[in-house]
Design an enzyme around this catalytic site. Sequence first.
Site, PDB file in Angstrom:
ATOM      1  N   ASP A  51     -25.174 -11.083  32.145  1.00 33.74           N
ATOM      2  CA  ASP A  51     -25.688  -9.837  31.559  1.00 33.74           C
ATOM      3  C   ASP A  51     -27.210  -9.795  31.667  1.00 33.74           C
ATOM      4  O   ASP A  51     -27.840  -8.801  31.282  1.00 33.74           O
ATOM      5  CB  ASP A  51     -25.189  -9.630  30.127  1.00 33.74           C
ATOM      6  CG  ASP A  51     -25.631 -10.721  29.162  1.00 33.74           C
ATOM      7  OD1 ASP A  51     -26.247 -11.712  29.615  1.00 33.74           O
ATOM      8  OD2 ASP A  51     -25.355 -10.580  27.947  1.00 33.74           O
ATOM      9  N   SER A  52     -27.800 -10.849  32.266  1.00 29.36           N
ATOM     10  CA  SER A  52     -29.210 -10.791  32.669  1.00 29.36           C
ATOM     11  C   SER A  52     -29.442  -9.614  33.604  1.00 29.36           C
ATOM     12  O   SER A  52     -30.585  -9.208  33.817  1.00 29.36           O
ATOM     13  CB  SER A  52     -29.621 -12.103  33.357  1.00 29.36           C
ATOM     14  OG  SER A  52     -28.729 -12.426  34.403  1.00 29.36           O
ATOM     15  N   ASP A  90     -20.125 -12.366  32.394  1.00 31.04           N
ATOM     16  CA  ASP A  90     -20.495 -12.347  30.975  1.00 31.04           C
ATOM     17  C   ASP A  90     -19.773 -11.252  30.203  1.00 31.04           C
ATOM     18  O   ASP A  90     -19.671 -10.107  30.676  1.00 31.04           O
ATOM     19  CB  ASP A  90     -22.002 -12.069  30.841  1.00 31.04           C
ATOM     20  CG  ASP A  90     -22.826 -13.338  30.772  1.00 31.04           C
ATOM     21  OD1 ASP A  90     -22.275 -14.407  30.428  1.00 31.04           O
ATOM     22  OD2 ASP A  90     -24.033 -13.260  31.069  1.00 31.04           O
ATOM     23  N   LYS A 118     -17.741 -15.520  30.171  1.00 30.29           N
ATOM     24  CA  LYS A 118     -18.698 -16.311  29.387  1.00 30.29           C
ATOM     25  C   LYS A 118     -19.062 -15.551  28.120  1.00 30.29           C
ATOM     26  O   LYS A 118     -19.258 -14.320  28.180  1.00 30.29           O
ATOM     27  CB  LYS A 118     -19.956 -16.602  30.209  1.00 30.29           C
ATOM     28  CG  LYS A 118     -21.033 -17.382  29.437  1.00 30.29           C
ATOM     29  CD  LYS A 118     -22.065 -18.024  30.355  1.00 30.29           C
ATOM     30  CE  LYS A 118     -23.125 -17.107  30.840  1.00 30.29           C
ATOM     31  NZ  LYS A 118     -23.958 -16.484  29.794  1.00 30.29           N
ATOM     32  N   GLU A 120     -21.403 -15.966  24.230  1.00 27.61           N
ATOM     33  CA  GLU A 120     -22.476 -16.702  23.573  1.00 27.61           C
ATOM     34  C   GLU A 120     -22.118 -17.071  22.133  1.00 27.61           C
ATOM     35  O   GLU A 120     -21.579 -16.232  21.399  1.00 27.61           O
ATOM     36  CB  GLU A 120     -23.756 -15.851  23.572  1.00 27.61           C
ATOM     37  CG  GLU A 120     -24.263 -15.559  24.978  1.00 27.61           C
ATOM     38  CD  GLU A 120     -25.556 -14.763  24.998  1.00 27.61           C
ATOM     39  OE1 GLU A 120     -26.150 -14.530  23.910  1.00 27.61           O
ATOM     40  OE2 GLU A 120     -25.986 -14.375  26.096  1.00 27.61           O
ATOM     41  N   GLU A 187     -28.685 -23.473  27.267  1.00 29.94           N
ATOM     42  CA  GLU A 187     -29.931 -22.817  27.688  1.00 29.94           C
ATOM     43  C   GLU A 187     -31.086 -23.231  26.778  1.00 29.94           C
ATOM     44  O   GLU A 187     -30.978 -23.149  25.542  1.00 29.94           O
ATOM     45  CB  GLU A 187     -29.745 -21.285  27.666  1.00 29.94           C
ATOM     46  CG  GLU A 187     -31.009 -20.539  28.087  1.00 29.94           C
ATOM     47  CD  GLU A 187     -30.778 -19.075  28.431  1.00 29.94           C
ATOM     48  OE1 GLU A 187     -29.611 -18.618  28.445  1.00 29.94           O
ATOM     49  OE2 GLU A 187     -31.784 -18.379  28.685  1.00 29.94           O
TER      50      GLU A 187
END
Length: 271
Positions: A51-52, A90, A118, A120, A187
Amino acid sequence: MSVHAEHKPWTVPALAEAKGQGRRLAMLTAYDAGFARVLDRNGIDLVLVGDSLGMVVQGHASTLPVKVADMAYHTAAVARALQQALLVADLPFQADATPERALDASVMLLQAGAQMVKLEGAGPKLGVIGFLAARDIPVCAHLGLTPQSVLKLGGFKVQGREAQAAAQLLADARAVAAAGASLLVLECVPSALAGEITAAVGIPTIGIGAGPHCDGQVLVLHDLLGLDSGHRRPRFVKDFLAEGGSVAGAVRAYAAAVRNGSFPDAAHAYA
Ligand code: KIV
């Protein structure tokens, strides 16, 4: 059992085998078919549609504006180009707020061609990881600096430096693995802590700003190519285009450096 054969498509079980064999994993982000093809043909084991993309493709200041539909669009484009690399996508901001929402979003991403999603965090996300894993959806957890929490964290900062935070991160890593995650991105975590986590969990760890002791590494493609993101350049970023001479050369140089353990060095890690 032999190490993963070249030119063989990666599978989720093969990732766990790679950890057992000490074979480091090279991962990069991609958002379109053209770059995904270069990654796939030049030694990259895992491709992440991160999602960057909200920051490097759409130009936002954070990943929060990214929608599930954006992720599905870019995932489908990347999937068309891959022959060997395993595709991770993501779940964007709050798409994993409940197990049901996460299931709907994951189905969209897997039907677009992803092989793993993925998400978070730990804590309330453990139930979501378990819910997806029980429904045969491979999950990559993401701990440490979790960019979707940028408002709460007050910026993009190294995590786990104090003893209590480090202990919590280690406990969270064990918990996401126990909940059913197949992979763990760490990260912006001090190198020694990332090494401790990597030794403590049975699933492969993939570091970004987490030092050399992880089972693999990931970078945002735009950072690897030295593009100006308009944001402060984090310490862990290395411009591989300078030494690689071309996009394909940069990707090959990165994959080789990850595999032989020369990236990240101390200059690209946090103590
Ligand atoms: O969105 C992304 O690209 C990521 C990587 C930085 C790990 O989550």
